[in-house]
Design an enzyme around this catalytic site. Structure first.
Site, PDB file in Angstrom:
ATOM      1  N   GLY A   7       1.157  23.884   3.358  1.00 21.77           N
ATOM      2  CA  GLY A   7       0.566  23.077   2.302  1.00 21.77           C
ATOM      3  C   GLY A   7      -0.478  22.117   2.837  1.00 21.77           C
ATOM      4  N   GLY A  27       6.980  19.581   1.876  1.00 18.94           N
ATOM      5  CA  GLY A  27       6.828  18.928   0.576  1.00 18.94           C
ATOM      6  C   GLY A  27       7.407  17.527   0.557  1.00 18.94           C
ATOM      7  N   ARG A  28       7.397  16.932  -0.620  1.00 16.23           N
ATOM      8  CA  ARG A  28       7.889  15.568  -0.783  1.00 16.23           C
ATOM      9  C   ARG A  28       8.812  15.505  -1.997  1.00 16.23           C
ATOM     10  NH1 ARG A  28       5.364  11.997   2.370  1.00 16.23           N
ATOM     11  NH2 ARG A  28       5.928  10.229   1.070  1.00 16.23           N
ATOM     12  N   CYS A  52       0.708   5.969   1.124  1.00 15.35           N
ATOM     13  CA  CYS A  52      -0.704   6.345   1.205  1.00 15.35           C
ATOM     14  C   CYS A  52      -1.469   5.527   2.241  1.00 15.35           C
ATOM     15  CB  CYS A  52      -1.360   6.199  -0.166  1.00 15.35           C
ATOM     16  SG  CYS A  52      -3.126   6.546  -0.157  1.00 15.35           S
ATOM     17  N   GLY A  97       0.776  -1.238   0.000  1.00 16.36           N
ATOM     18  CA  GLY A  97       0.000   0.000   0.000  1.00 16.36           C
ATOM     19  C   GLY A  97       0.803   1.281   0.000  1.00 16.36           C
ATOM     20  N   GLY A  98       2.122   1.177   0.226  1.00 15.86           N
ATOM     21  CA  GLY A  98       2.973   2.354   0.158  1.00 15.86           C
ATOM     22  C   GLY A  98       2.678   3.380   1.234  1.00 15.86           C
ATOM     23  N   GLY A 115       5.378  24.911   7.048  1.00  9.97           N
ATOM     24  CA  GLY A 115       4.812  24.656   5.727  1.00  9.97           C
ATOM     25  C   GLY A 115       3.302  24.743   5.742  1.00  9.97           C
ATOM     26  N   GLU A 158       4.823  29.726   7.155  1.00 12.56           N
ATOM     27  CA  GLU A 158       4.869  29.506   5.713  1.00 12.56           C
ATOM     28  C   GLU A 158       5.758  30.564   5.057  1.00 12.56           C
ATOM     29  OE1 GLU A 158       4.898  28.749   2.008  1.00 12.56           O
ATOM     30  OE2 GLU A 158       3.846  27.294   3.268  1.00 12.56           O
ATOM     31  N   HIS A 197     -32.279  17.904  -4.253  1.00 11.56           N
ATOM     32  CA  HIS A 197     -32.453  18.909  -3.201  1.00 11.56           C
ATOM     33  C   HIS A 197     -32.963  18.239  -1.932  1.00 11.56           C
ATOM     34  CE1 HIS A 197     -33.506  22.751  -1.336  1.00 11.56           C
ATOM     35  NE2 HIS A 197     -34.683  22.199  -1.009  1.00 11.56           N
TER      36      HIS A 197
END
Length: 463
Positions: free
Chosen positions: A180, A270-271, A44, A41-42, A178, A201, A442
């Site tokens: 993000g 970040g990555r 994630c 699955g890495g 960061g 940031e 609706h």
């Protein structure tokens, strides 16, 4: 020459790799997947998208109970945080989903080769003592956290996204470096659970890459929720003494330095692509200036028989982008036509409310030509009103001449789900009128997309 061991060998079992492996096997190709983690699955599934959503959801429910929202609905509660149980349900979600991929591998006869792969030639890799030769090799090794120079991540006081999911207690003061997606999501988890959160940031606004109006409104909402922002500010150092950290910061444009004290620092700037250890030089491949592997439209690299997808190639580092590329690369290897429309890749921030977008920002769209923009506030949406979710708006950007939708952006409690409609419409080349004249149920949050589309031509009703 010796026979190939596999038709397709995938390196990495994240959302791109495992999907590519399953699709290749479905297409009748003898397939294997190399993965060094104990589970498939890495990033994630193990330490990223999935566990963070488990903590986001749990913290939202805690916040609603602890801070008066349930009381406003007539539900009186006595609330106590059980952080161990909260972590337990996160781990259970991960276990179930990673186990599910292992089941799918067995079902589709994908061989899981455990270990790290390094190329020994253009069609061979070594995993441990085993040399494997494959007709096609797909690099799907994903990405890892970008380090901040001079800052050591100890996963105790200074943590990355993985460490921020596993804090044993709620920090008194968390500083997020960061502004993000990942920093805002994880910062919001701990803010809801009781931490004071400060976000530093370097840029003058949060959420780089998102639509300008969306960025400003998100900043306003998060401030209202209690997150402190230090924008246009750079971190020049982090020192740790026992269980406390001291950050040295200064204005990005230059100026006097100052310090911020914290008991948890989340580094989230970040990555970067994972290519170290692959021995790409043994294949003749090299990475570009951003550390990525360049590919053509079919995901072929410069070396015949080697393909690449996901976070190691150019484009947004998003699990769903990698999944689509995994399907496409498998189909291309099998001789079919696998295509990913990289102009229609949605992005979602799973804060409260959620923030989502697909296509061009208003700024980018205006650079290409004249546009018309329609907006609709969630405060005017019936379902958002009854759910006490007034924050946010939907924005539809259309070409002024053709009326074709160029981008859709939203801040709403379920914006991540709503954006699928926009993506589907754009995939079919929809105009704002197409969306405006499509009947929406609706009361639903998605009616805000219809109203924003109507507003492009000045036809919105409930403004």
């Amino acid at each position: 020459m010796a026979d190939y061991d596999f038709d397709v060998l995938i390196i990495g079992s994240g959302p791109g790799g495992y999907v590519a492996a399953i699709r290749a096997a479905q297409l009748g190709l003898k397939t294997a997947c190399v993965e060094s983690r104990e589970t498939l699955g890495g990033t994630c599934l193990n330490v990223g998208c999935i566990p963070s959503k488990a903590m986001l959801h749990a913290s939202e429910l805690y916040d609603a109970a602890a801070n008066g929202m349930m009381a406003k609905l007539g539900i009186k509660t006595s609330v106590e945080l059980d952080l161990d149980t909260m972590h337990g349900q996160r781990l259970d979600a991960v276990k179930q989903l990673t186990g599910g991929i292992e089941f799918l591998f067995k079902k589709n006869k994908v061989e899981w080769i455990k270990g790290r792969a390094a190329f020994t030639g253009p069609d061979t890799v070594q995993v441990g003592e085993r040399i494997i030769r494959a007709r096609n090799i797909v690099i799907a090794t994903g990405s890892s956290v970008t380090p901040l120079p001079g800052v050591t991540i100890d996963q105790q006081v200074v943590v990355d996204s993985t460490g921020a999911l596993e804090l044993p207690k709620v920090p008194k003061h968390m500083v997020v470096i960061g502004g993000g997606v990942i920093g805002l999501e994880l910062g919001s988890v701990w803010r809801r659970l009781g931490a004071q959160v400060t976000c530093v940031e370097y840029l003058d606004q949060i959420l780089p890459g998102f639509d300008g109006e969306i960025r400003k409104e998100a900043n306003r909402i998060f401030k209202k929720q209690g997150i402190t922002f230090r924008l246009s500010t750079k971190v020049t150092g982090v020192s740790v003494d026992g269980d406390k950290a001291t950050l040295t910061v200064e204005p990005a444009a230059g100026g006097a330095a100052e310090t911020i004290e914290a008991d948890c620092v989340l580094v989230s700037i970040g990555r970067r692509p994972n290519t170290d250890g692959l021995a790409l030089d043994k294949t003749g491949l090299a990475v570009n200036a951003r550390g990525q592997i360049d590919i053509d439209h079919e995901f072929r690299t410069a070396v015949a028989g080697i393909w690449a997808i996901g976070d190691v190639v150019p484009g947004p580092m998003l699990a769903h982008k990698a999944e689509d590329e995994g399907i496409a690369v498998a189909e291309n290897i099998a001789g079919l036509t696998g295509i990913v429309n990289h102009d229609v890749i949605p992005s979602v921030v799973y804060t409260w409310p959620e923030i989502a977008g697909v296509g061009l920002t208003e700024e980018a769209a205006k650079e290409r030509g004249e546009v018309k923009v329609g907006k609709f506030p969630m405060a005017g949406n019936s379902r958002a009103k009854t759910n006490h979710e007034p924050d946010g708006f939907v924005k539809v950007i259309a070409d002024a001449k053709t009326d074709r939708v160029l981008g859709v952006w939203a801040i709403a409690s379920v914006a991540g789900t709503m954006i699928a409609e926009a993506a589907l419409g754009m995939e079919f080349g929809a105009t704002s009128e197409d969306i405006a004249y499509t009947c929406h149920a609706h009361p639903t949050h998605s009616e805000a997309i219809k109203e924003a589309a109507m507003a492009v031509r000045g036809k919105a009703i409930h403004v």
